[in-house]
Motif scaffolding. Sequence first.
Motif, mmCIF file in Angstrom:
data_model
loop_
_atom_site.group_PDB
_atom_site.id
_atom_site.type_symbol
_atom_site.label_atom_id
_atom_site.label_comp_id
_atom_site.label_asym_id
_atom_site.label_seq_id
_atom_site.Cartn_x
_atom_site.Cartn_y
_atom_site.Cartn_z
ATOM 1 N N LEU A 143 1.199 7.957 3.351
ATOM 2 C CA LEU A 143 1.262 6.546 3.720
ATOM 3 C C LEU A 143 1.670 5.720 2.495
ATOM 4 O O LEU A 143 0.815 5.177 1.796
ATOM 5 N N PRO A 144 2.968 5.593 2.229
ATOM 6 C CA PRO A 144 3.400 4.875 1.020
ATOM 7 C C PRO A 144 2.965 3.418 0.992
ATOM 8 O O PRO A 144 2.681 2.873 -0.079
ATOM 9 N N HIS A 145 2.903 2.780 2.166
ATOM 10 C CA HIS A 145 2.486 1.378 2.182
ATOM 11 C C HIS A 145 1.003 1.225 1.867
ATOM 12 O O HIS A 145 0.560 0.146 1.452
ATOM 13 N N ALA A 146 0.220 2.296 2.068
ATOM 14 C CA ALA A 146 -1.195 2.244 1.702
ATOM 15 C C ALA A 146 -1.350 2.124 0.192
ATOM 16 O O ALA A 146 -2.228 1.404 -0.300
ATOM 17 N N ALA A 147 -0.518 2.819 -0.556
ATOM 18 C CA ALA A 147 -0.541 2.686 -2.010
ATOM 19 C C ALA A 147 -0.109 1.281 -2.426
ATOM 20 O O ALA A 147 -0.703 0.665 -3.334
ATOM 21 N N GLU A 148 0.907 0.741 -1.769
ATOM 22 C CA GLU A 148 1.359 -0.623 -2.055
ATOM 23 C C GLU A 148 0.267 -1.636 -1.712
ATOM 24 O O GLU A 148 0.084 -2.643 -2.408
ATOM 25 N N GLU A 149 -0.446 -1.369 -0.644
ATOM 26 C CA GLU A 149 -1.547 -2.234 -0.208
ATOM 27 C C GLU A 149 -2.591 -2.381 -1.314
ATOM 28 O O GLU A 149 -2.979 -3.490 -1.694
ATOM 29 N N VAL A 150 -3.022 -1.257 -1.833
ATOM 30 C CA VAL A 150 -4.030 -1.256 -2.891
ATOM 31 C C VAL A 150 -3.494 -1.916 -4.159
ATOM 32 O O VAL A 150 -4.200 -2.691 -4.817
ATOM 33 N N SER A 151 -2.243 -1.647 -4.505
ATOM 34 C CA SER A 151 -1.651 -2.248 -5.706
ATOM 35 C C SER A 151 -1.540 -3.758 -5.571
ATOM 36 O O SER A 151 -1.660 -4.489 -6.569
ATOM 37 N N SER A 152 -1.327 -4.249 -4.355
ATOM 38 C CA SER A 152 -1.238 -5.694 -4.129
ATOM 39 C C SER A 152 -2.603 -6.367 -4.140
ATOM 40 O O SER A 152 -2.729 -7.536 -4.499
ATOM 41 N N ILE A 153 -3.634 -5.641 -3.739
ATOM 42 C CA ILE A 153 -4.987 -6.188 -3.714
ATOM 43 C C ILE A 153 -5.599 -6.202 -5.112
ATOM 44 O O ILE A 153 -6.385 -7.085 -5.459
ATOM 45 N N ARG A 154 -5.217 -5.253 -5.937
ATOM 46 C CA ARG A 154 -5.831 -5.074 -7.258
ATOM 47 C C ARG A 154 -5.909 -6.349 -8.097
ATOM 48 O O ARG A 154 -6.964 -6.637 -8.686
ATOM 49 N N PRO A 155 -4.858 -7.166 -8.209
ATOM 50 C CA PRO A 155 -4.947 -8.351 -9.058
ATOM 51 C C PRO A 155 -5.963 -9.386 -8.585
ATOM 52 O O PRO A 155 -6.359 -10.262 -9.360
ATOM 53 N N LEU A 156 -6.387 -9.286 -7.336
ATOM 54 C CA LEU A 156 -7.328 -10.261 -6.801
ATOM 55 C C LEU A 156 -8.753 -10.035 -7.298
ATOM 56 O O LEU A 156 -9.588 -10.940 -7.241
ATOM 57 N N TYR A 157 -9.040 -8.820 -7.772
ATOM 58 C CA TYR A 157 -10.394 -8.469 -8.208
ATOM 59 C C TYR A 157 -10.355 -8.005 -9.665
ATOM 60 O O TYR A 157 -10.020 -6.846 -9.944
ATOM 61 N N PRO A 158 -10.690 -8.885 -10.607
ATOM 62 C CA PRO A 158 -10.681 -8.488 -12.020
ATOM 63 C C PRO A 158 -11.581 -7.268 -12.252
ATOM 64 O O PRO A 158 -12.705 -7.196 -11.763
ATOM 65 N N GLY A 159 -11.058 -6.306 -12.982
ATOM 66 C CA GLY A 159 -11.837 -5.119 -13.282
ATOM 67 C C GLY A 159 -11.879 -4.091 -12.173
ATOM 68 O O GLY A 159 -12.648 -3.127 -12.240
ATOM 69 N N ALA A 160 -11.060 -4.262 -11.144
ATOM 70 C CA ALA A 160 -11.059 -3.315 -10.031
ATOM 71 C C ALA A 160 -10.700 -1.914 -10.510
ATOM 72 O O ALA A 160 -9.876 -1.734 -11.406
ATOM 73 N N VAL A 161 -11.326 -0.912 -9.898
ATOM 74 C CA VAL A 161 -11.009 0.488 -10.163
ATOM 75 C C VAL A 161 -10.126 0.982 -9.024
ATOM 76 O O VAL A 161 -10.478 0.827 -7.849
ATOM 77 N N VAL A 162 -8.990 1.579 -9.361
ATOM 78 C CA VAL A 162 -8.013 2.008 -8.359
ATOM 79 C C VAL A 162 -7.781 3.510 -8.477
ATOM 80 O O VAL A 162 -7.555 4.029 -9.572
ATOM 81 N N PHE A 163 -7.819 4.185 -7.340
ATOM 82 C CA PHE A 163 -7.484 5.602 -7.280
ATOM 83 C C PHE A 163 -6.400 5.807 -6.232
ATOM 84 O O PHE A 163 -6.571 5.421 -5.074
ATOM 85 N N LEU A 164 -5.292 6.398 -6.665
ATOM 86 C CA LEU A 164 -4.162 6.655 -5.775
ATOM 87 C C LEU A 164 -3.813 8.143 -5.803
ATOM 88 O O LEU A 164 -4.053 8.835 -6.798
ATOM 89 N N GLY A 165 -3.229 8.616 -4.705
ATOM 90 C CA GLY A 165 -2.707 9.972 -4.670
ATOM 91 C C GLY A 165 -3.739 11.028 -4.981
ATOM 92 O O GLY A 165 -4.814 11.085 -4.380
ATOM 93 N N ARG A 166 -3.444 11.890 -5.974
ATOM 94 C CA ARG A 166 -4.327 13.001 -6.312
ATOM 95 C C ARG A 166 -5.644 12.555 -6.936
ATOM 96 O O ARG A 166 -6.618 13.306 -6.947
ATOM 97 N N GLU A 167 -5.672 11.355 -7.488
ATOM 98 C CA GLU A 167 -6.900 10.864 -8.100
ATOM 99 C C GLU A 167 -7.907 10.362 -7.065
ATOM 100 O O GLU A 167 -9.082 10.158 -7.384
ATOM 101 N N ALA A 168 -7.454 10.157 -5.842
ATOM 102 C CA ALA A 168 -8.292 9.564 -4.796
ATOM 103 C C ALA A 168 -9.136 10.636 -4.111
ATOM 104 O O ALA A 168 -8.913 11.010 -2.960
ATOM 105 N N THR A 169 -10.133 11.147 -4.823
ATOM 106 C CA THR A 169 -10.979 12.219 -4.316
ATOM 107 C C THR A 169 -12.289 11.676 -3.768
ATOM 108 O O THR A 169 -12.739 10.581 -4.119
ATOM 109 N N ALA A 170 -12.930 12.478 -2.936
ATOM 110 C CA ALA A 170 -14.236 12.102 -2.392
ATOM 111 C C ALA A 170 -15.281 12.028 -3.500
ATOM 112 O O ALA A 170 -16.193 11.188 -3.457
ATOM 113 N N ASP A 171 -15.174 12.886 -4.505
ATOM 114 C CA ASP A 171 -16.123 12.862 -5.625
ATOM 115 C C ASP A 171 -16.099 11.508 -6.326
ATOM 116 O O ASP A 171 -17.158 10.931 -6.638
#
Length: 217
Positions: A21-49
């Motif tokens: 879902l490429p737009h899902a990654a874009e979604e998170v990248s667009s939301i990130r600037p709205l929350y200072p200090g946000a932690v973002v995990f995309l692709g292989r980094e987005a694990t349940a752990d």
Amino acid sequence: ALLVGNPAFHRSALTQDLKPLPHAAEEVSSIRPLYPGAVVFLGREATADRFFALAGTSAVVHFAGHAVTNPRFPFRSFLLFAPSESHSGELFAEELLSRLQLRKTRLVVLGACDTAGGHPIGPEGLAALVRPLSTAGAPAVVGSLWKVNDQMTKELLVGFHRHFVAGEDAASALRNAQLDFLNKGKGYGAAISWAPFQVIGYASAPFPPDHQRRDTP
């Protein structure tokens, strides 16, 4: 905020028909600037752990990826994360119910298909992927009632977060994001695009009304 987008999931009998879902990654990248200090995990980094490690200390949790509901066995419904050494990435509702603690969380947003639909569970009538989050302590969950389009979901939920950080409670933020969507004109008026998401519970805004920051686009 904890923002998870487009996990690089493992192919299995349960996920063989799903696509990235490429737009899902874009979604998170667009939301990130709205929350200072946000932690973002995309692709292989987005694990349940990583999700379990940080969700409980995050005021806002946003998941943009695949969800699979199981009407026959609701607690076998799952959110799909990237695999790790200790977890397949198929995070079932029953595991969410037993492991997750969200005592500091104000809002969880599930930007995925059918997360608030399907067979209701228990006397509360909560869907299988909403109930564990509510039980874990989240006062409000945003979820979808049916299958949603990747690009349309991105536009709607980015708009939702813009209203939410501007001082509106979650229900008002979603309503106004839907109205913004409708006002875009041709191609945006179909209810299947703007109406699938709903707020279960109540979440006040994370910032004071009309809060403005220089880093907000």
